[in-house]
Motif scaffolding. Structure first.
Motif, PDB file in Angstrom:
ATOM      1  N   UNK A  82       0.812  -1.227   0.000  1.00 48.79           N
ATOM      2  CA  UNK A  82       0.000   0.000   0.000  1.00 48.79           C
ATOM      3  C   UNK A  82       0.838   1.268   0.000  1.00 48.79           C
ATOM      4  N   UNK A  83       2.141   1.144   0.212  1.00 47.88           N
ATOM      5  CA  UNK A  83       2.984   2.322   0.348  1.00 47.88           C
ATOM      6  C   UNK A  83       3.073   3.152  -0.913  1.00 47.88           C
ATOM      7  N   UNK A  84       3.433   4.419  -0.749  1.00 46.20           N
ATOM      8  CA  UNK A  84       3.560   5.333  -1.878  1.00 46.20           C
ATOM      9  C   UNK A  84       2.377   6.262  -1.946  1.00 46.20           C
ATOM     10  N   UNK A  85       1.514   6.058  -2.935  1.00 46.56           N
ATOM     11  CA  UNK A  85       0.384   6.969  -3.139  1.00 46.56           C
ATOM     12  C   UNK A  85      -0.870   6.587  -2.367  1.00 46.56           C
ATOM     13  N   UNK A 113      -9.926  -0.605   5.603  1.00 46.73           N
ATOM     14  CA  UNK A 113      -8.741  -1.103   4.931  1.00 46.73           C
ATOM     15  C   UNK A 113      -7.626  -1.463   5.914  1.00 46.73           C
ATOM     16  N   UNK A 114      -6.925  -2.540   5.594  1.00 42.87           N
ATOM     17  CA  UNK A 114      -5.707  -2.927   6.300  1.00 42.87           C
ATOM     18  C   UNK A 114      -4.572  -2.751   5.298  1.00 42.87           C
ATOM     19  N   UNK A 132       8.138  -1.341   3.524  1.00 40.72           N
ATOM     20  CA  UNK A 132       9.005  -0.170   3.421  1.00 40.72           C
ATOM     21  C   UNK A 132       8.457   0.971   4.272  1.00 40.72           C
ATOM     22  N   UNK A 133       9.186   1.372   5.301  1.00 39.29           N
ATOM     23  CA  UNK A 133       8.715   2.456   6.164  1.00 39.29           C
ATOM     24  C   UNK A 133       8.602   3.785   5.419  1.00 39.29           C
ATOM     25  N   UNK A 134       9.577   4.163   4.572  1.00 35.88           N
ATOM     26  CA  UNK A 134       9.418   5.425   3.827  1.00 35.88           C
ATOM     27  C   UNK A 134       8.186   5.424   2.922  1.00 35.88           C
ATOM     28  N   UNK A 135       7.907   4.278   2.291  1.00 40.01           N
ATOM     29  CA  UNK A 135       6.740   4.215   1.415  1.00 40.01           C
ATOM     30  C   UNK A 135       5.438   4.281   2.221  1.00 40.01           C
ATOM     31  N   UNK A 136       5.422   3.648   3.383  1.00 35.73           N
ATOM     32  CA  UNK A 136       4.227   3.743   4.234  1.00 35.73           C
ATOM     33  C   UNK A 136       4.031   5.166   4.743  1.00 35.73           C
ATOM     34  N   UNK A 151      -1.159  -4.600  -5.967  1.00 34.98           N
ATOM     35  CA  UNK A 151      -0.929  -3.753  -7.139  1.00 34.98           C
ATOM     36  C   UNK A 151       0.514  -3.273  -7.150  1.00 34.98           C
ATOM     37  N   UNK A 152       1.216  -3.574  -8.252  1.00 36.05           N
ATOM     38  CA  UNK A 152       2.593  -3.107  -8.408  1.00 36.05           C
ATOM     39  C   UNK A 152       3.595  -3.806  -7.527  1.00 36.05           C
ATOM     40  N   UNK A 153       3.344  -5.063  -7.187  1.00 35.81           N
ATOM     41  CA  UNK A 153       4.207  -5.785  -6.252  1.00 35.81           C
ATOM     42  C   UNK A 153       4.920  -6.975  -6.897  1.00 35.81           C
ATOM     43  N   UNK A 154       4.201  -7.821  -7.623  1.00 34.56           N
ATOM     44  CA  UNK A 154       4.765  -9.093  -8.074  1.00 34.56           C
ATOM     45  C   UNK A 154       6.055  -8.927  -8.860  1.00 34.56           C
TER      46      UNK A 154
END
Length: 238
Positions: free
Chosen positions: A59-62, A78-79, A84-88, A126-129
């Motif tokens: 979920x990190x980023x946007x 949502x959970x 990534x701490x910076x992305x969260x 989304x955007x992980x695999x």
């Protein structure tokens, strides 16, 4: 659960988190449309005007998938999980700006860190695999999600597929996409070099479907495509 220091999360440092919103929208033409359609597909699958708890992996980023789902379905909660701490942190800023922190639980870590008896109505990946090296980590994350979903619950999977070098025309179109956004020739080459070295997408749509099947999901419906990117909805097999 322990994870090796070579985890893909290490790529998403503070610098990358700060540029993620802009870079992702250049790399994926139709970024917002994909997230909007993902919300629509889940609402169509679950039914509208009902409560639901959605697991959002990566979920990190946007936090765009949460923003899109929350706008469409005001009773969903949502959970959000990301290693990534910076992305969260970046995601939390967006959730705060959209007044969604009270509807979202934030977990720094991996899906496997969640209780094994957790039970979610739906999930997104989304955007992980394509950031996971090799097929086994891809199977592992899909299986970890599957075991935490209710029977027949839907999953959105979206990301790049095809080995990049196997699709030279798409790769060159990707280069033109960056040039279209003002990148110099040197910057374009640097972007392509980073792309070719920094990810391991499933090598075909059939490979994506096979990974889903092996993890315990039924037939997948593709609903979005953009160059290397694809998005599918599949449901937990009975």
């Amino acid at each position: 659960m322990s994870h090796p220091s070579t985890s893909p999360a290490g790529k998403f440092d503070t610098s990358r988190a700060h540029e993620y919103a802009r870079q992702s929208r250049i790399a994926l033409a139709g970024y917002d449309a994909c997230h909007d359609l993902s919300a629509c597909m889940l609402a169509a699958s679950l039914g509208t005007d009902r409560t639901a708890t959605v697991l959002v992996v990566g979920a990190g980023g946007t936090a765009q998938e949460i923003i899109a789902m929350a706008a469409l379905e005001p009773q969903w909660r949502f959970i959000a999980v990301d290693p990534s701490e910076p992305m969260l942190d970046a995601a939390m800023q967006q959730l705060q700006a959209h007044d969604l922190l009270d509807r979202t639980q934030i977990h720094l870590g991996h899906v496997e860190d969640l209780p094994a008896d957790a039970s979610f109505d739906a999930a997104t990946l989304i955007g992980v695999l394509h950031h996971l090296n090799g097929d086994q980590p891809k199977r592992d994350i899909l299986r970890a999600i599957q075991t935490r979903l209710k029977p027949s619950a839907p999953l959105i999977v979206a990301g790049n597929h095809y080995a990049y070098a196997s699709q030279p025309l798409l790769l060159q179109a990707w280069a033109q996409r960056w040039r279209q956004q003002g990148a110099s020739a040197d910057e374009v080459q640097a972007k392509l070099g980073k792309i070719l070295q920094g990810a391991d997408p499933p090598h075909s749509e059939a490979a994506v479907r096979a990974l889903l099947s092996e993890a315990g999901f039924g037939a997948a419906t593709r609903f979005f495509s953009s160059l290397f990117w694809g998005a599918w909805l599949a449901s937990k097999a009975s």
